[in-house]
Design a protein around this motif. Structure first.
Motif, mmCIF file in Angstrom:
data_model
loop_
_atom_site.group_PDB
_atom_site.id
_atom_site.type_symbol
_atom_site.label_atom_id
_atom_site.label_comp_id
_atom_site.label_asym_id
_atom_site.label_seq_id
_atom_site.Cartn_x
_atom_site.Cartn_y
_atom_site.Cartn_z
ATOM 1 N N MET A 90 2.080 -27.529 22.150
ATOM 2 C CA MET A 90 2.616 -27.063 23.208
ATOM 3 C C MET A 90 4.750 -28.139 22.180
ATOM 4 O O MET A 90 4.574 -29.193 21.189
ATOM 5 N N TYR A 91 5.361 -27.650 22.590
ATOM 6 C CA TYR A 91 6.692 -27.856 22.229
ATOM 7 C C TYR A 91 7.907 -29.124 23.186
ATOM 8 O O TYR A 91 7.240 -28.854 24.512
ATOM 9 N N TYR A 92 8.659 -29.022 22.480
ATOM 10 C CA TYR A 92 8.705 -30.494 23.449
ATOM 11 C C TYR A 92 9.908 -30.882 23.046
ATOM 12 O O TYR A 92 10.975 -31.035 21.710
ATOM 13 N N ILE A 93 11.694 -30.564 23.931
ATOM 14 C CA ILE A 93 13.178 -30.903 22.966
ATOM 15 C C ILE A 93 13.753 -31.926 23.715
ATOM 16 O O ILE A 93 13.544 -32.583 24.246
ATOM 17 N N GLY A 94 14.373 -32.548 22.270
ATOM 18 C CA GLY A 94 14.679 -34.235 22.431
ATOM 19 C C GLY A 94 16.146 -33.407 21.964
ATOM 20 O O GLY A 94 16.467 -32.440 21.500
ATOM 21 N N VAL A 142 25.827 -32.668 20.889
ATOM 22 C CA VAL A 142 25.092 -33.063 21.266
ATOM 23 C C VAL A 142 24.190 -32.266 20.636
ATOM 24 O O VAL A 142 24.177 -31.315 19.835
ATOM 25 N N LYS A 143 23.432 -33.072 19.623
ATOM 26 C CA LYS A 143 22.242 -32.969 18.888
ATOM 27 C C LYS A 143 20.710 -31.993 19.627
ATOM 28 O O LYS A 143 20.827 -33.343 20.375
ATOM 29 N N LEU A 144 20.274 -31.164 19.435
ATOM 30 C CA LEU A 144 18.846 -30.872 20.312
ATOM 31 C C LEU A 144 17.847 -30.737 18.355
ATOM 32 O O LEU A 144 17.868 -30.191 17.778
ATOM 33 N N LEU A 145 16.976 -30.886 18.935
ATOM 34 C CA LEU A 145 15.589 -30.884 18.703
ATOM 35 C C LEU A 145 13.898 -30.318 18.970
ATOM 36 O O LEU A 145 14.373 -30.506 19.855
ATOM 37 N N LEU A 146 13.872 -29.751 17.781
ATOM 38 C CA LEU A 146 12.177 -29.518 18.926
ATOM 39 C C LEU A 146 11.255 -29.092 17.993
ATOM 40 O O LEU A 146 11.147 -29.265 16.734
ATOM 41 N N MET A 147 10.553 -30.757 18.919
ATOM 42 C CA MET A 147 9.343 -30.935 18.218
ATOM 43 C C MET A 147 7.618 -30.743 19.014
ATOM 44 O O MET A 147 7.668 -29.828 19.685
ATOM 45 N N THR A 148 6.701 -30.769 17.901
ATOM 46 C CA THR A 148 5.442 -30.095 18.698
ATOM 47 C C THR A 148 4.740 -31.606 18.802
ATOM 48 O O THR A 148 5.499 -32.676 18.371
ATOM 49 N N GLY A 149 3.547 -31.056 19.468
ATOM 50 C CA GLY A 149 3.147 -32.370 19.864
ATOM 51 C C GLY A 149 2.555 -33.409 18.918
ATOM 52 O O GLY A 149 2.413 -34.525 19.412
ATOM 53 N N ILE A 179 10.892 -18.405 19.693
ATOM 54 C CA ILE A 179 9.466 -19.259 19.653
ATOM 55 C C ILE A 179 9.327 -18.764 21.066
ATOM 56 O O ILE A 179 9.425 -18.020 21.590
ATOM 57 N N ASP A 180 7.483 -18.387 20.996
ATOM 58 C CA ASP A 180 6.478 -18.462 22.776
ATOM 59 C C ASP A 180 7.486 -20.015 23.443
ATOM 60 O O ASP A 180 7.029 -20.622 23.346
ATOM 61 N N LYS A 181 8.293 -19.408 24.227
ATOM 62 C CA LYS A 181 9.151 -20.279 25.116
ATOM 63 C C LYS A 181 8.383 -20.931 25.926
ATOM 64 O O LYS A 181 8.148 -22.183 26.848
ATOM 65 N N THR A 182 7.338 -20.187 26.531
ATOM 66 C CA THR A 182 6.022 -20.637 27.584
ATOM 67 C C THR A 182 5.043 -21.829 27.168
ATOM 68 O O THR A 182 4.586 -22.472 27.846
ATOM 69 N N GLN A 183 5.777 -21.952 25.884
ATOM 70 C CA GLN A 183 4.661 -23.612 25.657
ATOM 71 C C GLN A 183 5.773 -24.654 25.268
ATOM 72 O O GLN A 183 4.845 -25.575 24.946
ATOM 73 N N VAL A 184 7.047 -24.718 25.528
ATOM 74 C CA VAL A 184 7.483 -25.567 26.415
ATOM 75 C C VAL A 184 7.541 -26.318 27.148
ATOM 76 O O VAL A 184 8.032 -25.795 28.116
ATOM 77 N N ALA A 185 7.107 -27.645 27.566
ATOM 78 C CA ALA A 185 6.633 -28.026 27.511
ATOM 79 C C ALA A 185 7.428 -28.990 28.781
ATOM 80 O O ALA A 185 7.507 -29.479 29.975
ATOM 81 N N ILE A 224 9.592 -37.350 22.349
ATOM 82 C CA ILE A 224 8.275 -38.028 21.952
ATOM 83 C C ILE A 224 8.375 -38.943 23.234
ATOM 84 O O ILE A 224 7.281 -38.885 23.484
ATOM 85 N N LEU A 225 9.220 -38.993 24.091
ATOM 86 C CA LEU A 225 8.646 -39.462 25.288
ATOM 87 C C LEU A 225 8.852 -38.218 26.562
ATOM 88 O O LEU A 225 8.183 -38.148 27.218
ATOM 89 N N ALA A 226 9.519 -37.558 26.115
ATOM 90 C CA ALA A 226 8.804 -36.369 26.956
ATOM 91 C C ALA A 226 7.252 -35.544 26.596
ATOM 92 O O ALA A 226 6.458 -35.552 27.816
ATOM 93 N N ALA A 227 6.835 -36.046 25.291
ATOM 94 C CA ALA A 227 5.685 -35.884 24.992
ATOM 95 C C ALA A 227 4.590 -37.024 25.610
ATOM 96 O O ALA A 227 3.557 -36.258 26.362
ATOM 97 N N VAL A 228 4.922 -38.019 26.113
ATOM 98 C CA VAL A 228 4.590 -38.783 26.386
ATOM 99 C C VAL A 228 4.196 -38.811 28.001
ATOM 100 O O VAL A 228 2.819 -39.104 28.786
#
Length: 489
Positions: free
Chosen positions: A1-5, A13-20, A64-70, A432-436
């Protein structure tokens, strides 16, 4: 899954795309304007933040596969006052953390209401950058706008509200409003009454890793993301940055050297702080102590860009050789925008002291680097009064990319600095907070244990630390000597 910070900063604004597993796949940045309508004022338009975030998310998720953004988690600039009317329209531009218009209101809170009462209500005293003094300023100076207030929120929470439709905030960010009873994690009725506002205007409170809602259908459609994407409460920028460096658990320390500078020490329990220090909730569910100086790496940027007019920062540091460290005869006071910790003085100003006919360009550059380190040392000395003993700290922020500045900091503070492998500030902490929140990890501690790695460390040299100790004892006499003069300037 992907998580946006999301790192909602003051200039961009700085945005990043993080994997699990913590890998950063992509980073994008979008800038927006900063307004100074009067000397000492600092404002932004919340609508500009939203436009930048939406544009950034679209760019970030392209291909990316946007359905994987959690999930989406944000860390944001703290203290800013965002006010909406009954139709959810922004009433006036946001008054930012570095705005200095509220000295009269701050003095009223500290001197008339009284610091002891403020501590009993919130755990902290008033600072000019905090949100409550801004509300009092608005009540006095813009009564028509004040009367329209239906919702009060912080910068990152405005973004979350527009994404999810839920008016929420987290305890770490709310701690900097002077409206939260930090120890008991609830809104202070006394402070709300003092400000003339009601609890129904305030956002609902959450832990930073709590899910507050999901994407609104119209937002999901615009972004091309599933409506199931979870919006996480997130954290104030310093708490989010601390998560991103693994600064969780009792006694852990992080020094962030960005536009502002912070000394951040995590704690299992709430501590009543000295006057110039903050005691806030942490994004891991516990608490932290923090000293924040308003001008840190921005001091060096100002000196490089505006005074000696160069963009080659490393070249300017080449002439500062090891034999010069701890022996500079020039001192610099890092108060370009007044100071928060530990002086709480919006009137103090930067200056160079000790220059002679043989003072060089390198001496002045070195003095700027040392002055910022001495400023952080001031906060460390205040925190030591609580019995906290710091031996080691993580080091992050743009300024800490300089090996010379890291060496100066390690010896001025006489502690070991550790360098994180991934240093992406509040955005990484938000992801990281989103992943938790989405169940990728069992807790914030679990996520940090698995994701945060150290790539190196800088240890103090006993001889150099002794030289800097002597120089610091001189530095700490300068502000008291000049304090009475600053208001005349």
């Amino acid at each position: 899954m992907y998580y946006i910070g999301v790192d909602l900063g003051t200039s961009a604004v700085k945005l990043l795309l993080m994997t699990g597993d913590g890998k950063i796949e992509k980073i994008v940045s979008e800038e927006y304007s900063l307004y100074f309508p009067h000397p000492g004022w600092s404002e932004q338009k919340p609508e500009d933040w939203l436009d930048a975030v939406l544009k950034g998310i679209k760019e970030l998720t392209e291909g990316i596969d946007k359905t994987q953004v959690a999930g989406i988690g944000a860390g944001g600039q703290m203290h800013g006052l965002v006010v909406l009317d009954k139709d959810d329209q922004v009433i006036r531009p946001a008054i930012l953390w570095n705005d200095g218009r509220t000295q009269e209101e701050t003095d009223y809170l500290n001197d008339t209401i009284g610091k002891d009462k403020l501590r009993s209500y919130t755990g902290n005293i008033a600072f000019a950058g905090f949100t409550a003094p801004k509300i009092l300023w608005m009540k006095k100076n813009e009564p028509e706008n004040f009367a329209k207030i239906a919702k009060i929120m912080l910068p990152k929470d405005y973004i979350n509200y527009k994404l999810s439709g839920v008016n929420s905030t987290d305890y770490s960010d709310a701690s900097g409003m002077l409206l939260l009873d930090v120890k008991n994690k609830c809104w202070s009725k006394e402070m709300l009454d003092i400000c003339g506002i009601t609890e129904d205007m305030m956002p609902k409170l959450y832990e930073s890793y709590d899910i507050t809602g999901t994407l609104l259908p119209e937002m999901a459609k615009e972004l091309g993301l599933p409506e199931s994407v979870k919006i996480v409460a997130g954290a104030g920028d310093n708490a989010a940055a601390a998560i991103g460096t693994g600064t969780v658990g009792n006694g852990r320390c992080n020094i962030s050297l960005g536009t502002s500078g912070t000394l951040f020490i995590s704690s299992d329990s709430f501590n009543v702080p000295p006057d110039g220090i903050h005691s806030f909730a942490h994004a891991d569910g516990a608490y932290h102590l923090m000293g924040c100086m308003l001008s840190a790496a921005s001091c060096n940027k100002w000196f490089m860009d505006q005074i000696i007019r160069t963009s080659d920062y490393p070249k300017e540091q080449e002439g500062i050789t090891d034999d010069k460290l701890g022996r500079n005869h020039v001192y610099y006071l890092p108060y370009l925008m007044g100071e928060r910790a530990p002086h709480n003085d919006p009137f103090c100003r930067s200056c160079f002291i000790g220059m002679t006919m043989d003072t060089s360009r390198e001496d002045m550059t070195q003095a700027v680097l040392e002055g910022v380190a001495f400023g952080i040392r001031d906060s460390l000395e205040e925190i030591k009064r609580l019995g906290v003993d710091v031996k080691k700290s993580m080091a992050c922020g743009g300024g800490m990319k300089s090996p010379l500045w890291r060496m100066i900091f390690a010896n001025v503070l006489n502690i070991t600095l550790t360098i994180p492998e991934t240093e992406q500030g509040p955005g990484y902490g938000g992801a990281i907070l989103a992943a938790v929140a989405c169940g990728e990890y069992s807790s914030v501690q679990d996520a940090c244990d698995k994701l945060i790695r150290v790539t190196g460390e800088v240890k103090p040299d006993p001889d150099l630390a002794a030289l800097y100790e002597k120089r610091y004892q001189t530095f700490r006499k300068l502000y008291p000597a000049l304090k009475g003069i600053f208001p005349e300037l």
